[in-house]
Design an enzyme around this catalytic site. Sequence first.
Site, PDB file in Angstrom:
ATOM      1  N   ASP A 484       2.706  -0.978   3.194  1.00 44.70           N
ATOM      2  CA  ASP A 484       2.147  -0.801   1.847  1.00 44.70           C
ATOM      3  C   ASP A 484       1.146   0.324   1.783  1.00 44.70           C
ATOM      4  OD1 ASP A 484       3.281  -2.866   0.277  1.00 44.70           O
ATOM      5  OD2 ASP A 484       2.084  -4.329   1.370  1.00 44.70           O
TER       6      ASP A 484
HETATM    7  C1  BGC Z   1      -3.092  -4.325   2.563  1.00 48.42           C
HETATM    8  C2  BGC Z   1      -1.688  -4.701   2.883  1.00 48.42           C
HETATM    9  C3  BGC Z   1      -1.114  -5.465   1.741  1.00 48.42           C
HETATM   10  C4  BGC Z   1      -1.295  -4.702   0.436  1.00 48.42           C
HETATM   11  C5  BGC Z   1      -0.831  -5.512  -0.724  1.00 48.42           C
HETATM   12  C6  BGC Z   1      -3.154  -3.577   1.276  1.00 48.42           C
HETATM   13  O1  BGC Z   1      -4.456  -3.296   0.964  1.00 48.42           O
HETATM   14  O2  BGC Z   1      -3.632  -3.571   3.597  1.00 48.42           O
HETATM   15  O3  BGC Z   1      -1.636  -5.435   4.059  1.00 48.42           O
HETATM   16  O4  BGC Z   1       0.241  -5.667   1.951  1.00 48.42           O
HETATM   17  O5  BGC Z   1      -2.620  -4.334   0.236  1.00 48.42           O
HETATM   18  O6  BGC Z   1      -0.789  -4.780  -1.897  1.00 48.42           O
HETATM   19  C1  NOJ Z   2       1.373  -7.329   3.860  1.00 52.18           C
HETATM   20  C2  NOJ Z   2       2.429  -7.387   2.816  1.00 52.18           C
HETATM   21  O1  NOJ Z   2       2.557  -8.696   2.321  1.00 52.18           O
HETATM   22  C3  NOJ Z   2       3.752  -6.901   3.352  1.00 52.18           C
HETATM   23  O2  NOJ Z   2       4.689  -6.871   2.322  1.00 52.18           O
HETATM   24  C4  NOJ Z   2       3.612  -5.554   3.993  1.00 52.18           C
HETATM   25  O3  NOJ Z   2       4.851  -5.192   4.541  1.00 52.18           O
HETATM   26  C5  NOJ Z   2       2.536  -5.545   5.045  1.00 52.18           C
HETATM   27  N1  NOJ Z   2       1.318  -6.038   4.495  1.00 52.18           N
HETATM   28  C6  NOJ Z   2       2.318  -4.173   5.656  1.00 52.18           C
HETATM   29  O4  NOJ Z   2       1.711  -3.299   4.784  1.00 52.18           O
END
Ligand code: BGC
Ligand code: NOJ
Length: 825
Positions: A484
């Site tokens: 993400d």
């Molecule tokens: C986090 C990710 C998460 C995402 C969700 C980010 O700030 O680091 O782990 O999946 O937000 O939108």
């Molecule tokens: C958490 C999110 O829920 C998942 O969709 C994503 O792949 C990981 N973070 C890595 O960014």
Amino acid sequence: MKFGHFDDANREYVIETPRTPYPWINYLGTQGFFSLISNTAGGYSFYKDARLRRITRYRYNNVPIDMGGRYFYINDNGTIWNPGWSPVKTELDAYECRHGMGYTIITGKKNDLKAQVTFFVPQDYDGEVQQVVLTNEGSATKTFKFWSFAEWCLWDAQDDCTNFQRNFSTGRVEIKDSTIYHKTEYRDRRNHFAFYSVNDKIDGYDTDRDTFIGLYNGFHNPQQVLDGKCGNSLADGWSPIASHYKEITLKAGESKTLVFILGYVEMPVEKKFEADGKTINKEKALAMIEKYNTPEKFAAGMKELRAYWDKLLGILNVNTPEDKVNRMVNIWNQYQCMVTFNLSRSASYFESGIGRGMGFRDSNQDILGFVHQIPDRARERLIDIASTQLEDGGCYHQYQPLTKKGNADIGGDFSDDPLWMILSVSSYIKETGDWSILDAKVPYDNDESKAKSMLDHLTVSFYHIVNNLGPHGLPLAMRADWNDCINLSCFSDTPGESFQTYTNPKFKNEGGYSKIAESVFVAALFTYVGPNFVGILNHLGKADEAKKAQAEIDKMKKVMMDSAWDGNWFMRAYDANGQKMGSKECEEGQIFIEPQGFAIMSDIDKDATKKTLAAIDERLNTKHGLVLNNPAFSKYYVQYGEISTYPGGYKENAGIFTHNNAWIICAAAYAGEGDQAFKYYSEIAPAYTEETSDLHKTEPYVYGQMIGGKDAGSDIGQTGKNFGQGKNSWLTGTAAWNMVAISQYILGIQPDFDGLKVDPSIPATWDGFTATRLFRGAKYNITIKNPSHVCKGVKSMVVDGAAVDGCVVPYVEGKKEVNVEITLG
Ligand code: BGC
Ligand code: NOJ
């Protein structure tokens, strides 16, 4: 240091001190009513949707931590305490918390009075049942005072913690006999209420928080408890609560059992009220109370719950030389898979329940670890998810569990999303043999008039990748891929902009994202997932379409070697300037974990596999797991997006993201490196980190999303400071993927389209192992022998006494039991 121990026979983790390094929680409920409960009884309940139907209130990130819960208070001649220690925090003479499968038992003892409280949510029941057993273990009669306590949330958890100008005037309750009803907004537009009951006469109650606690007191010293009485208050706005009050006398050795029920009720509009048009019609609530209002009924409900879990955990059972593996596979990892399946990433002690709905990619991956448990629920979920997909194969990134509609605020264009659906549907078919799911008519964008077959959904998913390639022929990175925080089209320099949804004006006319930035991760996922689509087409006799799809996969593999191979590993991406990301040529972030595992499992190039595994071991591995990238980013790279906003060693910037550790475990096992696979597995599996719980911090029975990497602390000049410290426990794709890694890749018991494949890749020191697996109606008794002490390689397979070539046990309809004996060598 440990703070408890595993009780495998009872499938419990037994916490021996209330002062765990973080609240260690459990989940109650698997269907509609859910509760989170910590080892000191903190937490909250909700119905289906943690945001829109929050039943009790919780204070996140509070000081002190973990405030809000179901609390029982005892005033024993001036000594005030809780069975779970908090919130009063009087030192107890004895304390224990047992988190089990769908229940939690907390026992406290003080001055010869023992209080044991068991919490659970029965099957097919919208409520939490709590049994309190009070025992006088002393030699003299004891008289003491007893209170229950729950604080209502005014339903919408977001509004509840922000909209005080309204909410302080709306709170409403009703009290009848020993039950307190919460009915805020029931008079007007809500057709649901909650209640808190006890199966005994009470000596009073409170429903107004300020009367019970006192405006300047806290949960740790409620005024009524200090005074040894109750206020019989009737809430009229402000913060409604439910507290029962009782004076209790117990002779030496005597016990008293009380059963409390915290329930949720929905009523048909025409039946909401009694004849006066005002009073709640309590029919349904009373029937619910009737169901569990004695210790006998309580015990029957608990027995049913145990039977439910016996059945679920009876599907896959392994007996390996490692107790810790058995414990993870047979109990806790499967349990966590149920929780992630139910809650996606919505409600935990790190997810507030008001932020996110069900994630498209998350829920698809959750199915991989859950599908064997209740395939019918997985099927229903697959159809819900696919119904939010768009006709061109794109996807809403999230949908709301209550409405099941795609969430327009977040939108789509996450480049990896469609591929996960091919994987999850394939895993459903492999588990069940139910090919009919491909014929199911499934809407696009929740519009029935646009419904087409599930096969059509898979086809548009596959071609969504093929139709969106960049200059090198690699898939476009779009707003983000699995990571993400790699947002190659964002170029954000304004605080507060969402890296995932902000559209930079630069790319507005190009559809919102760069047509240059490409993701090697998506390419690798495509070559890993794609063969499943081809397998499906071949099974359906669509040879031409299968060939066409295979050609795309082969082409992508070639592109990967030509344009994404960095010499010793696969690159991560090309950014929007066409520059390499995740290459030895980069200043920081030279190697990333994500593409490597799927590339290895796509059989792209033998030599590349070898080199990649070596590079991973050298550059990413640590004693606490594999970091996501290396070196960590030490400054903000505007062209990469969110990733470098994290200080090095945390989260996506070189944290140990356990989710994609699993992909490497799978890949190493796949490549025959069972020892390497098992090393990585044991670095992160909770049962193995139990010994260092003081460092690890979060629950030793479940995975967390992230463990501080070797660079943690580097940003403040204290590199290694929080190396090994876990965060964000419970709701992570790690649960499903490590279930896959250990059971399907290391132990090698892998459902396939044509039958159960058994192809272990284990530590060479193992003599073998045994397992039982219920699969498509038959029980498979599996014995693996490893006389030559190899990691991988099925030398011979004997099925029911007859030698069979290969390692797929052919599926025979109607067979009830199958004996499989495999010799490695
Ligand atoms: C986090 C990710 C998460 C995402 C969700 C980010 O700030 O680091 O782990 O999946 O937000 O939108
Ligand atoms: C958490 C999110 O829920 C998942 O969709 C994503 O792949 C990981 N973070 C890595 O960014």
